[in-house]
Design a protein around this motif. Sequence first.
Motif, PDB file in Angstrom:
ATOM      1  N   GLU A   1      -4.058   4.137  52.744  1.00 18.84           N
ATOM      2  CA  GLU A   1      -4.386   3.119  53.878  1.00 18.84           C
ATOM      3  C   GLU A   1      -5.640   2.398  53.887  1.00 18.84           C
ATOM      4  O   GLU A   1      -5.541   1.327  54.226  1.00 18.84           O
ATOM      5  CB  GLU A   1      -4.118   4.032  55.298  1.00 18.84           C
ATOM      6  CG  GLU A   1      -2.646   4.375  55.122  1.00 18.84           C
ATOM      7  CD  GLU A   1      -2.696   5.073  56.842  1.00 18.84           C
ATOM      8  OE1 GLU A   1      -2.979   4.525  57.721  1.00 18.84           O
ATOM      9  OE2 GLU A   1      -1.776   6.094  56.836  1.00 18.84           O
ATOM     10  N   LEU A   2      -6.553   2.993  53.472  1.00 16.08           N
ATOM     11  CA  LEU A   2      -7.934   2.387  53.464  1.00 16.08           C
ATOM     12  C   LEU A   2      -8.035   1.448  52.215  1.00 16.08           C
ATOM     13  O   LEU A   2      -8.640   0.389  52.446  1.00 16.08           O
ATOM     14  CB  LEU A   2      -9.175   3.516  53.102  1.00 16.08           C
ATOM     15  CG  LEU A   2     -10.391   3.018  53.021  1.00 16.08           C
ATOM     16  CD1 LEU A   2     -11.052   2.290  54.358  1.00 16.08           C
ATOM     17  CD2 LEU A   2     -11.404   3.974  52.866  1.00 16.08           C
ATOM     18  N   ASP A   3      -7.417   1.671  51.123  1.00 14.24           N
ATOM     19  CA  ASP A   3      -7.347   0.652  50.100  1.00 14.24           C
ATOM     20  C   ASP A   3      -6.442  -0.461  50.654  1.00 14.24           C
ATOM     21  O   ASP A   3      -6.797  -1.584  50.270  1.00 14.24           O
ATOM     22  CB  ASP A   3      -6.387   1.534  48.935  1.00 14.24           C
ATOM     23  CG  ASP A   3      -6.575   0.675  47.734  1.00 14.24           C
ATOM     24  OD1 ASP A   3      -7.681   0.175  46.997  1.00 14.24           O
ATOM     25  OD2 ASP A   3      -5.504   0.125  47.378  1.00 14.24           O
ATOM     26  N   THR A   4      -5.387  -0.228  51.405  1.00 10.37           N
ATOM     27  CA  THR A   4      -4.615  -1.342  51.743  1.00 10.37           C
ATOM     28  C   THR A   4      -5.196  -2.223  52.600  1.00 10.37           C
ATOM     29  O   THR A   4      -5.286  -3.448  52.491  1.00 10.37           O
ATOM     30  CB  THR A   4      -3.190  -0.710  52.267  1.00 10.37           C
ATOM     31  OG1 THR A   4      -2.614   0.199  51.494  1.00 10.37           O
ATOM     32  CG2 THR A   4      -2.468  -1.907  52.971  1.00 10.37           C
TER      33      THR A   4
ATOM     34  N   LEU B   1       8.090   4.865  51.849  1.00  3.37           N
ATOM     35  CA  LEU B   1       7.427   3.559  52.089  1.00  3.37           C
ATOM     36  C   LEU B   1       8.652   2.700  52.301  1.00  3.37           C
ATOM     37  O   LEU B   1       9.605   2.049  51.669  1.00  3.37           O
ATOM     38  CB  LEU B   1       6.720   2.886  50.910  1.00  3.37           C
ATOM     39  CG  LEU B   1       6.350   1.571  51.083  1.00  3.37           C
ATOM     40  CD1 LEU B   1       5.222   1.573  52.464  1.00  3.37           C
ATOM     41  CD2 LEU B   1       5.406   1.035  49.732  1.00  3.37           C
ATOM     42  N   ILE B   2       8.703   2.091  53.867  1.00  4.53           N
ATOM     43  CA  ILE B   2       9.810   1.291  54.179  1.00  4.53           C
ATOM     44  C   ILE B   2       9.252  -0.307  54.196  1.00  4.53           C
ATOM     45  O   ILE B   2       8.061  -0.573  54.876  1.00  4.53           O
ATOM     46  CB  ILE B   2      10.318   1.448  55.547  1.00  4.53           C
ATOM     47  CG1 ILE B   2      10.598   2.935  55.686  1.00  4.53           C
ATOM     48  CG2 ILE B   2      11.447   0.609  56.203  1.00  4.53           C
ATOM     49  CD1 ILE B   2      11.000   3.331  57.016  1.00  4.53           C
ATOM     50  N   ARG B   3       9.762  -1.078  53.229  1.00  2.00           N
ATOM     51  CA  ARG B   3       9.206  -2.329  53.150  1.00  2.00           C
ATOM     52  C   ARG B   3       9.909  -3.287  54.110  1.00  2.00           C
ATOM     53  O   ARG B   3       9.277  -4.567  54.444  1.00  2.00           O
ATOM     54  CB  ARG B   3       9.405  -3.046  51.813  1.00  2.00           C
ATOM     55  CG  ARG B   3       8.808  -1.822  50.842  1.00  2.00           C
ATOM     56  CD  ARG B   3       8.837  -2.519  49.307  1.00  2.00           C
ATOM     57  NE  ARG B   3       8.452  -1.633  48.421  1.00  2.00           N
ATOM     58  CZ  ARG B   3       7.131  -1.487  48.043  1.00  2.00           C
ATOM     59  NH1 ARG B   3       6.206  -2.285  48.484  1.00  2.00           N
ATOM     60  NH2 ARG B   3       6.731  -0.722  47.096  1.00  2.00           N
ATOM     61  N   ASP B   4      11.102  -3.259  54.654  1.00  2.00           N
ATOM     62  CA  ASP B   4      11.692  -3.960  55.516  1.00  2.00           C
ATOM     63  C   ASP B   4      12.380  -3.350  56.768  1.00  2.00           C
ATOM     64  O   ASP B   4      12.355  -1.925  56.847  1.00  2.00           O
ATOM     65  CB  ASP B   4      12.567  -5.116  55.092  1.00  2.00           C
ATOM     66  CG  ASP B   4      13.672  -4.344  54.001  1.00  2.00           C
ATOM     67  OD1 ASP B   4      14.326  -3.345  54.465  1.00  2.00           O
ATOM     68  OD2 ASP B   4      13.714  -4.820  53.064  1.00  2.00           O
ATOM     69  N   SER B   5      13.196  -4.003  57.593  1.00  2.00           N
ATOM     70  CA  SER B   5      13.790  -3.112  58.910  1.00  2.00           C
ATOM     71  C   SER B   5      15.279  -3.033  58.511  1.00  2.00           C
ATOM     72  O   SER B   5      16.089  -3.075  59.345  1.00  2.00           O
ATOM     73  CB  SER B   5      13.590  -4.369  60.118  1.00  2.00           C
ATOM     74  OG  SER B   5      14.114  -5.286  59.837  1.00  2.00           O
ATOM     75  N   SER B   6      15.368  -2.863  57.040  1.00  2.57           N
ATOM     76  CA  SER B   6      17.054  -2.399  56.806  1.00  2.57           C
ATOM     77  C   SER B   6      17.536  -1.258  57.034  1.00  2.57           C
ATOM     78  O   SER B   6      18.676  -0.883  57.195  1.00  2.57           O
ATOM     79  CB  SER B   6      17.366  -2.973  55.431  1.00  2.57           C
ATOM     80  OG  SER B   6      16.234  -2.000  54.531  1.00  2.57           O
TER      81      SER B   6
ATOM     82  N   ASN C   1       0.962  -2.080  57.324  1.00  3.97           N
ATOM     83  CA  ASN C   1       0.208  -2.966  56.447  1.00  3.97           C
ATOM     84  C   ASN C   1       1.086  -3.779  55.742  1.00  3.97           C
ATOM     85  O   ASN C   1       2.139  -3.901  55.846  1.00  3.97           O
ATOM     86  CB  ASN C   1      -0.386  -1.749  55.496  1.00  3.97           C
ATOM     87  CG  ASN C   1       0.367  -0.935  54.805  1.00  3.97           C
ATOM     88  OD1 ASN C   1       0.957  -1.258  53.994  1.00  3.97           O
ATOM     89  ND2 ASN C   1       0.009   0.329  55.085  1.00  3.97           N
ATOM     90  N   THR C   2       0.297  -4.480  54.630  1.00  8.35           N
ATOM     91  CA  THR C   2       1.073  -5.606  53.859  1.00  8.35           C
ATOM     92  C   THR C   2       1.956  -5.076  52.970  1.00  8.35           C
ATOM     93  O   THR C   2       2.891  -5.641  52.445  1.00  8.35           O
ATOM     94  CB  THR C   2      -0.005  -6.354  52.990  1.00  8.35           C
ATOM     95  OG1 THR C   2      -0.919  -5.268  52.219  1.00  8.35           O
ATOM     96  CG2 THR C   2      -0.990  -6.955  54.007  1.00  8.35           C
ATOM     97  N   LYS C   3       1.931  -3.832  52.755  1.00 14.99           N
ATOM     98  CA  LYS C   3       3.112  -2.929  51.696  1.00 14.99           C
ATOM     99  C   LYS C   3       4.374  -2.528  52.462  1.00 14.99           C
ATOM    100  O   LYS C   3       5.165  -2.258  51.994  1.00 14.99           O
ATOM    101  CB  LYS C   3       2.556  -1.995  51.138  1.00 14.99           C
ATOM    102  CG  LYS C   3       1.379  -2.577  49.845  1.00 14.99           C
ATOM    103  CD  LYS C   3       0.978  -1.535  49.204  1.00 14.99           C
ATOM    104  CE  LYS C   3      -0.089  -2.034  47.854  1.00 14.99           C
ATOM    105  NZ  LYS C   3       0.521  -3.098  47.050  1.00 14.99           N
ATOM    106  N   GLY C   4       4.253  -2.315  53.895  1.00 18.59           N
ATOM    107  CA  GLY C   4       5.474  -2.033  54.520  1.00 18.59           C
ATOM    108  C   GLY C   4       4.789  -0.928  55.797  1.00 18.59           C
ATOM    109  O   GLY C   4       3.334  -0.831  56.050  1.00 18.59           O
ATOM    110  N   VAL C   5       5.512  -0.006  56.088  1.00 18.37           N
ATOM    111  CA  VAL C   5       5.356   1.068  56.803  1.00 18.37           C
ATOM    112  C   VAL C   5       5.363   2.206  56.204  1.00 18.37           C
ATOM    113  O   VAL C   5       6.762   2.794  55.650  1.00 18.37           O
ATOM    114  CB  VAL C   5       6.413   1.167  58.098  1.00 18.37           C
ATOM    115  CG1 VAL C   5       6.081   2.211  59.022  1.00 18.37           C
ATOM    116  CG2 VAL C   5       6.243  -0.370  58.925  1.00 18.37           C
ATOM    117  N   ILE C   6       4.405   3.333  56.324  1.00 15.64           N
ATOM    118  CA  ILE C   6       4.639   4.495  55.691  1.00 15.64           C
ATOM    119  C   ILE C   6       5.050   5.550  56.645  1.00 15.64           C
ATOM    120  O   ILE C   6       4.617   5.717  57.677  1.00 15.64           O
ATOM    121  CB  ILE C   6       3.246   4.891  55.229  1.00 15.64           C
ATOM    122  CG1 ILE C   6       2.688   3.910  54.042  1.00 15.64           C
ATOM    123  CG2 ILE C   6       3.091   6.299  54.457  1.00 15.64           C
ATOM    124  CD1 ILE C   6       1.356   4.155  53.387  1.00 15.64           C
TER     125      ILE C   6
END
Length: 364
Positions: free
Chosen positions: A317-320, A206-211, A155-160
């Motif tokens: 996830e629904l809120d996102t 919560l992973i925000r990028d692919s680092s 989602n817009t915040k990243g990957v859970i």
Amino acid sequence: MGSTGPCFYGHCIVMFLLHMITPSSEKFMVTGLEGPVVAPLGGNLELSCQLFPSQDAQHMEIRWFRHHYTQPVHLYRDGKDIYGETILKYVERTELLKDAIGEGRVTLRIFNVTVDDDGPYHCVFKDSNFYEEHITEVKVTAVGLQVQIHVHPPNTKGVIVECNSGGWFPKPLMEWRDSRGEVIPAATKSHSQDEGKLFNIKMILLIRDSSSPKVTCYLQNPLTGQEQRTSVAISDAFFSWNRKWKMILSVILFVMVFSVMDSSCQIYIRKQNRWCTWTAPWVIGILILVLSVLTVIGVLVWLHMKQRVPISDAHFELDTLWLEDISVILCALMVSATMLISYVYFKLKAHLQNYHLSEVSSSK
């Protein structure tokens, strides 16, 4: 007669010394296992205690209890085991090994260890009115057999990434680690206990990028050091949605800028019959654009920065998804509003200019 007194006193002194040196059947200590005894869940547990100095304990009362003396786990009295006074949950689950009772040593065996067996055990030897005890601490342990990792849709915040495991006792140490073994702070950690008082744990990252292309859910029993771990690789494809989302917002904002520029220039060219320059209508158009863009950015930043629902909540996830949809709708509405405001403004300005020209011509 004169020698009788010294002999009597000498005899008394010898008897007193012999009494001090010779062990008395009424004076003893109780020793046993030192330190916590680790007992695996479902296995058998053996606890031993010993009289010191060694002596026959068959005629004594031997009592094992947990918290209250009157509620024994196992009771030996009058040369036999007494089950009628023991705690109900220990009936037929205990056995007193008396092979060395003649030397003052006994062993309590507990079958099918449960979580409720965790805690202190008192071993008491009682001879007439004299008694002594030894306390042994028991630590029940259980290690979860399976660790599951679930990767949620991006989602817009990243990957859970969610890690779940059950069947632990006591509560395990739990960490997220990257491919180098370094600890990654978890977004949330939670636990619960089932009917058997075993711990079920859940840990969310919560992973925000692919680092961090690979993450590991690491669990460890704090008593035995036994551990379980499961890893998952996070592909760059999971973060393509973030790039698409940013591209969508960029396109929408570009359309807003272009719409204002186009409408202002077209109207100005049509009215003045020349290319647009930095004149009042253009400045007003820029102001409308800036206010519109700042309004959209401000609302979007406020919505994205505000923590509406915690990550551990099932509705996160629904809120996102709602946030994503409302962001697109707001941007689309602002594009339409900007174009409408620009059109109305320049149309009204042109009408006022025509009206002013007609008034000037009529006055002449």
